[in-house]
Design a protein around this motif. Sequence first.
Motif, mmCIF file in Angstrom:
data_model
loop_
_atom_site.group_PDB
_atom_site.id
_atom_site.type_symbol
_atom_site.label_atom_id
_atom_site.label_comp_id
_atom_site.label_asym_id
_atom_site.label_seq_id
_atom_site.Cartn_x
_atom_site.Cartn_y
_atom_site.Cartn_z
ATOM 1 N N SER A 18 33.618 -75.900 11.878
ATOM 2 C CA SER A 18 34.245 -74.594 12.108
ATOM 3 C C SER A 18 33.600 -73.873 13.289
ATOM 4 C CB SER A 18 34.120 -73.729 10.845
ATOM 5 O OG SER A 18 34.830 -74.303 9.766
ATOM 6 N N ILE A 19 32.286 -73.970 13.400
ATOM 7 C CA ILE A 19 31.581 -73.323 14.515
ATOM 8 C C ILE A 19 31.969 -73.959 15.839
ATOM 9 C CG2 ILE A 19 29.298 -73.012 15.565
ATOM 10 C CD1 ILE A 19 28.210 -72.677 12.692
ATOM 11 N N THR B 214 28.994 -81.228 8.536
ATOM 12 C CA THR B 214 29.323 -80.252 7.503
ATOM 13 C C THR B 214 30.557 -79.460 7.941
ATOM 14 O OG1 THR B 214 27.935 -78.517 8.454
ATOM 15 C CG2 THR B 214 26.891 -80.040 6.892
ATOM 16 N N GLN B 215 31.260 -78.896 6.971
ATOM 17 C CA GLN B 215 32.441 -78.098 7.292
ATOM 18 C C GLN B 215 32.094 -76.879 8.152
ATOM 19 O OE1 GLN B 215 35.011 -77.390 3.950
ATOM 20 N NE2 GLN B 215 36.064 -75.695 4.938
ATOM 21 N N PRO B 216 30.990 -76.162 7.842
ATOM 22 C CA PRO B 216 30.624 -75.023 8.711
ATOM 23 C C PRO B 216 30.331 -75.449 10.150
ATOM 24 C CG PRO B 216 29.514 -74.850 6.591
ATOM 25 C CD PRO B 216 30.162 -76.202 6.624
ATOM 26 N N THR C 199 38.149 -79.731 6.883
ATOM 27 C CA THR C 199 37.400 -80.476 5.862
ATOM 28 C C THR C 199 37.471 -81.983 6.112
ATOM 29 O OG1 THR C 199 37.847 -78.756 4.217
ATOM 30 C CG2 THR C 199 37.176 -80.923 3.390
ATOM 31 N N LYS D 276 35.417 -72.770 16.786
ATOM 32 C CA LYS D 276 35.393 -71.380 17.265
ATOM 33 C C LYS D 276 34.839 -71.320 18.693
ATOM 34 C CE LYS D 276 33.670 -66.736 16.262
ATOM 35 N NZ LYS D 276 33.231 -66.531 17.667
#
Length: 307
Positions: free
Chosen positions: A35-36, A30-32, A21, A39
């Motif tokens: 995260s992507i 953005t947080q997503p 975050t 990953k």
Amino acid sequence: MNYTLHQLMVFLKITQTKSITKAAGELHLTQPAVSIQLKNFQDQFDIPLTEVIGRKLYVTEFGHEVARSAEKILNEVHAITYKTLAHKGQLTGKLKISIVSTAKYVMPYFLTDFMHEHPGIDLLMDVTNKAKVIESLENNEVDFSLVSVLPEKLQIENVELMQNRLYLVGNGERKFEKTVYDNHIFEELPLIYRENGSGTRYTMEKFIAQNNIPVRKKMELTSNEAVKQAVIAGLGYSIMPLIGIKNELNLSSLQIIPVKGFPIKSVWNLIWLKNKNFSPVAMAYLTSIKQEKSNIIREKFSWFDSF
């Protein structure tokens, strides 16, 4: 392996903030999206880079090794960019500054014109409390610091930028009829303090001690914004820098309570370690500040004398 510079940058920021975050916020993503990227980067390694325990993110030992390599790679990329701009005759490099939290209302105005004039410069500005600002200066991690209370144990040089004024403030609900109150007003007003290490708190406590003022300490909060919102909500009163409450005063959500001996006055100082070897960028900035500070104060802070 086919990782990108963007993935290296995202992963390095995650290791620095220990939070997806926070990394997203500092990278303006953005947080997503962060995260992507994490990953996709992790998928290229058989060994875990991070792990989540109890909803908290931890960087593994291997992750720290990768982060150190990523930092070196990104530094080399920045160096190529700086060299390219330098060959075009532009001033390039990093300008590193640490400032106390209240100075966020001051410092940007003393940077804007310089940064626009030199687009090849990257600004790294850390906003924190006085204790950490002085620590970063002492460790020679920054070029300059902006404080309203000069450190006593460091050999420094300084340029005075502008005056800092602190007033006793409350929200707009109670009417204060007197033209000027004496110090006994503090006996009935619960005070909200900043945290230990804050320059505002240091100035406030020094004034209280020197004038033998009886105070009722209500609570302690860790940022100027938190104090401001608590006062607006009616949780208490506080002694606050004028520089951070202009809009609230204009909207009447805060009011200055007239008390004898106020405002408390100090000075915003740009400071640096004595005998510091300046980079070309830092030297150019110091020269600019000395030349332009009076114009900046006149253009950006003329409202200061209306309170």
